[in-house]
Design a protein around this motif. Sequence first.
Motif, PDB file in Angstrom:
ATOM      1  N   LEU A  36      18.774  -6.270  18.190  1.00 48.28           N
ATOM      2  CA  LEU A  36      20.184  -7.114  17.204  1.00 48.28           C
ATOM      3  C   LEU A  36      21.013  -6.907  17.668  1.00 48.28           C
ATOM      4  N   ILE A  37      21.529  -5.979  18.822  1.00 44.47           N
ATOM      5  CA  ILE A  37      23.117  -5.986  19.427  1.00 44.47           C
ATOM      6  C   ILE A  37      23.357  -7.756  20.254  1.00 44.47           C
ATOM      7  N   SER A  38      22.127  -7.480  20.849  1.00 39.43           N
ATOM      8  CA  SER A  38      22.127  -8.691  21.619  1.00 39.43           C
ATOM      9  C   SER A  38      21.980 -10.234  20.681  1.00 39.43           C
ATOM     10  N   PHE A  39      22.545 -10.131  19.242  1.00 44.02           N
ATOM     11  CA  PHE A  39      22.188 -10.910  18.463  1.00 44.02           C
ATOM     12  C   PHE A  39      24.103 -11.079  17.409  1.00 44.02           C
ATOM     13  N   ALA A  40      24.191  -9.922  17.815  1.00 47.38           N
ATOM     14  CA  ALA A  40      26.033  -9.322  17.477  1.00 47.38           C
ATOM     15  C   ALA A  40      26.997 -10.377  17.741  1.00 47.38           C
ATOM     16  N   THR A  41      27.981 -10.691  17.404  1.00 51.33           N
ATOM     17  CA  THR A  41      29.266 -11.101  17.628  1.00 51.33           C
ATOM     18  C   THR A  41      29.701 -10.099  17.927  1.00 51.33           C
ATOM     19  N   GLU A  42      30.970 -10.493  18.630  1.00 47.04           N
ATOM     20  CA  GLU A  42      31.990 -10.092  19.895  1.00 47.04           C
ATOM     21  C   GLU A  42      33.050  -9.351  18.989  1.00 47.04           C
ATOM     22  N   GLU A  43      33.817  -9.596  18.074  1.00 49.25           N
ATOM     23  CA  GLU A  43      34.291  -8.907  17.006  1.00 49.25           C
ATOM     24  C   GLU A  43      33.428  -7.420  16.432  1.00 49.25           C
ATOM     25  N   GLU A  44      32.652  -7.529  16.596  1.00 49.71           N
ATOM     26  CA  GLU A  44      31.383  -5.861  16.013  1.00 49.71           C
ATOM     27  C   GLU A  44      31.259  -5.230  16.887  1.00 49.71           C
ATOM     28  N   VAL A  45      31.149  -5.807  18.276  1.00 52.70           N
ATOM     29  CA  VAL A  45      30.896  -4.672  19.624  1.00 52.70           C
ATOM     30  C   VAL A  45      32.315  -3.685  19.358  1.00 52.70           C
ATOM     31  N   LEU A  46      33.788  -5.507  19.700  1.00 52.33           N
ATOM     32  CA  LEU A  46      34.965  -4.625  19.899  1.00 52.33           C
ATOM     33  C   LEU A  46      35.180  -3.229  19.000  1.00 52.33           C
ATOM     34  N   ALA A  47      34.903  -3.705  17.624  1.00 52.48           N
ATOM     35  CA  ALA A  47      35.230  -3.088  16.427  1.00 52.48           C
ATOM     36  C   ALA A  47      34.478  -2.017  17.141  1.00 52.48           C
ATOM     37  N   SER A  58      25.087 -13.300  16.256  1.00 52.08           N
ATOM     38  CA  SER A  58      25.798 -14.976  17.493  1.00 52.08           C
ATOM     39  C   SER A  58      25.331 -14.784  18.599  1.00 52.08           C
ATOM     40  N   LEU A  59      25.515 -16.133  19.269  1.00 49.08           N
ATOM     41  CA  LEU A  59      23.896 -16.130  19.835  1.00 49.08           C
ATOM     42  C   LEU A  59      24.993 -16.378  21.393  1.00 49.08           C
ATOM     43  N   THR A  60      26.190 -15.701  21.200  1.00 46.64           N
ATOM     44  CA  THR A  60      27.124 -15.327  21.923  1.00 46.64           C
ATOM     45  C   THR A  60      26.586 -15.362  23.300  1.00 46.64           C
ATOM     46  N   GLY A  61      25.683 -14.304  23.794  1.00 47.13           N
ATOM     47  CA  GLY A  61      25.332 -13.920  24.516  1.00 47.13           C
ATOM     48  C   GLY A  61      24.564 -14.545  25.302  1.00 47.13           C
ATOM     49  N   TYR A  62      22.966 -15.305  24.289  1.00 46.09           N
ATOM     50  CA  TYR A  62      22.950 -16.360  25.172  1.00 46.09           C
ATOM     51  C   TYR A  62      23.126 -17.113  25.574  1.00 46.09           C
ATOM     52  N   ARG A  63      24.227 -18.021  24.427  1.00 49.52           N
ATOM     53  CA  ARG A  63      24.917 -19.215  25.664  1.00 49.52           C
ATOM     54  C   ARG A  63      25.690 -19.203  26.265  1.00 49.52           C
ATOM     55  N   TYR A  64      26.017 -17.911  27.059  1.00 47.49           N
ATOM     56  CA  TYR A  64      26.914 -17.438  28.124  1.00 47.49           C
ATOM     57  C   TYR A  64      25.735 -17.266  29.160  1.00 47.49           C
ATOM     58  N   ILE A  65      24.534 -16.594  28.924  1.00 49.14           N
ATOM     59  CA  ILE A  65      23.725 -16.505  30.279  1.00 49.14           C
ATOM     60  C   ILE A  65      23.271 -17.883  30.425  1.00 49.14           C
ATOM     61  N   LEU A  66      22.934 -18.406  29.454  1.00 48.97           N
ATOM     62  CA  LEU A  66      22.321 -20.034  29.478  1.00 48.97           C
ATOM     63  C   LEU A  66      23.352 -21.141  30.218  1.00 48.97           C
ATOM     64  N   SER A  67      24.494 -21.228  29.986  1.00 48.97           N
ATOM     65  CA  SER A  67      25.312 -21.334  30.604  1.00 48.97           C
ATOM     66  C   SER A  67      25.746 -21.822  31.793  1.00 48.97           C
ATOM     67  N   THR A  68      24.527 -20.799  32.535  1.00 47.13           N
ATOM     68  CA  THR A  68      25.114 -20.362  34.228  1.00 47.13           C
ATOM     69  C   THR A  68      23.892 -21.803  34.585  1.00 47.13           C
ATOM     70  N   PRO A  69      24.777 -22.382  35.317  1.00 51.19           N
ATOM     71  CA  PRO A  69      23.679 -23.229  36.268  1.00 51.19           C
ATOM     72  C   PRO A  69      22.664 -23.556  36.364  1.00 51.19           C
TER      73      PRO A  69
END
Length: 289
Positions: A36-47, A58-69
């Motif tokens: 669940l935390i891996s799909f959380a948004t940045e705002e909620e994790v920081l707040a 959100s898929l922010t964490g997975y987008r960051y990992i998958l953006s690694t060339p």
Amino acid sequence: MTYDRNLASRLFNAVNMTLLVLIAAMMIIPFLYIILISFATEEEVLAKSFLLFPTKFSLTGYRYILSTPILLRSLGVTIGVTVIGTLVNLLMTVLMAYPLARKDLYGRQPIMLMIIFTMVFNAGIVPTFLIVKGLHLTNTYWALIMPGAISAFNLIIIKNFFQQLPDGLEESAKIDGCSDPGILFRIVIPLSMPAIATFALFYAVNHWNTFLSAILYINDSSKWPIQVLLRQIVILSEKGLSDLSEAPPPPSKIINMAVIVFSTAPILAVYPFLQKHFAKGVLLGSVKG
């Protein structure tokens, strides 16, 4: 008397079920929390200092990992090492366990003592590294496979499993003109598939989680397995760097959870295909009175 016995039985079942549910919850809840935390948004994790159920996904964490060339290349390395390494492990373990299961093998006891000796005494990291380096295996994928090609514990278990097979099967095959390799590959291995599938999963999980061996023997980043690359991503994200990714790093907590899910999910997906072999009857229908 019967009433008291039924009451005690129901009470025992209730207590037993409660304990099993609590133990299962202790194992499942942390894993659900990670997902669940891996799909959380940045705002909620920081707040929030502690977040159990995110309100938005959100898929922010997975987008960051998958953006690694080099992620896909690293994933391919791990898949290749896992598949080839597991095949090598099973082949060498079975080929050594089968003759040791034969009571007529000359020198069987001294060989078993040497195998057990390796379970008690280990040379250590430095001598193993020197051997790998002396064999010119450093910076090659074989350095991740060959040093642990045979597990002494798994070898002994498979050997004991082979010993439980009825002698009548081999005798009948020999009467029909079958050779020893034919008996192994056409009779023994098919009857031993539940045990072989179980140890295939153990070997595969070990190769998938290869980390220390890669750190010791692989210096070329293009040959890193997925676990080493994910560790590097986590370290750089905690330092606020993004050298391995084109996207700005989200909070390290999200990245850590996404890395755990990303590295665990593939090997979990393999388990259902092997689970059916665990409880399958080994000799069902093979010997008839």
